[in-house]
Design an enzyme around this catalytic site. Sequence first.
Site, PDB file in Angstrom:
ATOM      1  N   LYS A  52     -39.069   8.258   2.958  1.00 36.10           N
ATOM      2  CA  LYS A  52     -39.358   8.556   2.688  1.00 36.10           C
ATOM      3  C   LYS A  52     -39.456   9.174   2.831  1.00 36.10           C
ATOM      4  CE  LYS A  52     -41.546   4.669   1.728  1.00 36.10           C
ATOM      5  NZ  LYS A  52     -41.989   3.278   1.400  1.00 36.10           N
ATOM      6  N   GLN A  96     -47.111   0.732   2.293  1.00 38.13           N
ATOM      7  CA  GLN A  96     -45.448   0.005   2.464  1.00 38.13           C
ATOM      8  C   GLN A  96     -46.141  -1.622   3.249  1.00 38.13           C
ATOM      9  OE1 GLN A  96     -43.358   1.372   3.008  1.00 38.13           O
ATOM     10  NE2 GLN A  96     -42.426  -0.564   3.968  1.00 38.13           N
ATOM     11  N   ASP A 119     -45.303   2.810  -6.758  1.00 32.51           N
ATOM     12  CA  ASP A 119     -44.307   1.934  -6.673  1.00 32.51           C
ATOM     13  C   ASP A 119     -43.952   1.182  -8.109  1.00 32.51           C
ATOM     14  OD1 ASP A 119     -42.629   1.448  -3.805  1.00 32.51           O
ATOM     15  OD2 ASP A 119     -44.826   1.176  -3.417  1.00 32.51           O
TER      16      ASP A 119
END
Length: 294
Positions: A52, A96, A119
């Site tokens: 990412k 994460q 997200d």
Amino acid sequence: MILIDGKKTSTDIKEDLAQKIDDLNKQGKKIPGQVTIIVGENPASKVYVNSKHKTCQKIGMKSHIEELPEDISEAGLLEVIEKYNKSEEFHGILIQLPLPKHIDEEKVIMAIDPAKDVDGFHPVNIGNLLIGRDTYIPCTPYGVVELIKRYEIETAGKHVVVVGRSNIVGKPVANLLVQKAEGANAIVTICHSAAKDLTRYTKDADILIAAVGIPNFIKADMVKEGVAVLDVGINSIDAPDSPKGYKIVGDVDFDSVSEKASHITPVPGGCGPMTIAMLLQNTYKAYLKLEKVN
């Protein structure tokens, strides 16, 4: 049969974002910023986070990885999140997962400012998705719907069957496609382990979305001719003949199902590449909102 190329589509999206960020640079404006918070030393998480990070840098987006020790307290992690909630430098905050067992994932997700939740996991954003308001859409479902739109697969009045009911894929993609909106307006069925005869539902699907996490689970005898298939599964299986000793497959038995499908995503190279592309899209959207850029 049309092969849905998620790799190319994701590249198109990233190139478009790179151009927009380049234009911001030329105008001397602040650029979008994204921070990923990772706790501990999970190797798979580190690989994904670094991927990412590199993608952000490639398109000119500001990116930072905040690495925290495995034994950080829950309170300590919440303090770090609050720091980035207040930061004017970063517009998107990512946590994460998974987190260490001593940390409550739900509490951590709830701590992120919904305006920076790129997200799309915060209950505020999930709620907005459910009622059809503009929001940050979870990235994998967002990518699935984007592929459906870009490949002009008709959804209005069509029967979409989603196999899998996770909060990350199954539920949000079903809610997206049931909305009274362009690229949606479908009749949606969510299937899961309680279905006594799964094939009864999958054989009726005009569009089948597989997100069950079982390799090659959907077979040709489970679908009808002309179905559009979007395979979200990413599974590693033993492959002694492969140089690596394994190969990556989806939840759909591609070889047999592709013989009947009108459209199908490969694995790898289908839905997977879209996830990071849509994450970048969400971060750019957060930037526009927070910076009040027209």
